[in-house]
Design an enzyme around this catalytic site. Sequence first.
Site, PDB file in Angstrom:
ATOM      1  N   CYS A  24      -6.162  49.616  12.879  1.00 49.25           N
ATOM      2  CA  CYS A  24      -7.158  48.614  12.496  1.00 49.25           C
ATOM      3  C   CYS A  24      -6.718  47.304  13.143  1.00 49.25           C
ATOM      4  O   CYS A  24      -6.118  47.335  14.220  1.00 49.25           O
ATOM      5  CB  CYS A  24      -7.319  48.513  10.973  1.00 49.25           C
ATOM      6  N   GLU A  25      -6.986  46.179  12.519  1.00 46.63           N
ATOM      7  CA  GLU A  25      -6.620  44.917  13.168  1.00 46.63           C
ATOM      8  C   GLU A  25      -5.105  44.757  13.278  1.00 46.63           C
ATOM      9  O   GLU A  25      -4.578  44.400  14.332  1.00 46.63           O
ATOM     10  CB  GLU A  25      -7.220  43.729  12.413  1.00 46.63           C
TER      11      GLU A  25
END
Length: 260
Positions: free
Chosen positions: A158-159
Amino acid sequence: MVRRRDAFDVRRGLFSGKRSADVNLTESPIHAVKKSKDVTGIAPKSHERYTNGIISTVETLESGNGMIADGSSKYTLPKMPGKHSDLTAISPEILADVIHGCFNDVIGDVTIIDCRYPYEFEGGHIRGAVNCYTKDDVNSLLQKPVADDKRHVLIFHCEFSSERGPKMYRFLRAQDRMLNSDSYPRLNFPEVYLLHGGYKAFFNKYQGLCDPISYKPMLHENHVADLRHFRVKSKSWTGEDGNQKTSRRHRSRLGRYLSL
C-alpha cells in the site's frame, strides 16, 4: 524458532469450519490436529495417516527453514526483516529486479497487488500492478485459474505497507486456506510477499518503474471526499487489525481530513 506466519496459516486452515471468534490462536497447531480426530469422521487408520501427514507438514513449516506456506519449496526471492513478523517482506530493490526479469527463470507469473485507493493508484503506481483494495477483489483473485506447473508469486503493498497491504495479505492467506481446507496444505498462492516501505519507498528509488511517474498520498488535499468514500467501501481496512497501531500523528491527520 517458530515462525508466527506459518502458525497463523496452519491454525486458520485447521479451524476453517469455525467462526474466527472460536479459534484458539494460542494452541499449538499440532495439538489442534490431534484433537481434530473427534470431529473429522475419518476412519481411525486413515485419520492417523492424515494426521501424521499434516503434523509432518506443520513441523516443516515451523522449523524456520524458509519454506513457502504449503511446505513444497523454499522462497524464491531474497527476504528481509520487516515490521510485520508474521509476513514475508522484500525490499524495493528486489521488486525492481523482479520487474526487470531477473527472476524469470524461476518464477512463472508475478502479480503486484496495490492495496491503495483508486485515486492513489491512478495518481501513480508500480508498472504492471493491479489495484485491489476490497475483500471482493481478493476473493475474485482467488477464483482465477492457477497453473499448477508455474510458480505464481504475489507481492502486496500500500502507501507505506504498514496497514492496508498487510491486512489484505492476511485476508488472502486466510481465504486461501479455507478454499483448500480439504487438501491441506495446498494453496492457490503459497508464495506471497509484502513490499517493505510500500509505494512511497519504491517511488523514491525507482520513479522510472512507476506509471505515471507520480506519487499521490492517501491524505491528499484534493481527495478528501474520495478518501471518505473508499474508506467506507473497503470497510475501513485501516486500524481494524489489533496487531497494528496507527501512529498518533497519522490518526490526527486522518481525523482532520475525514471531518471536513
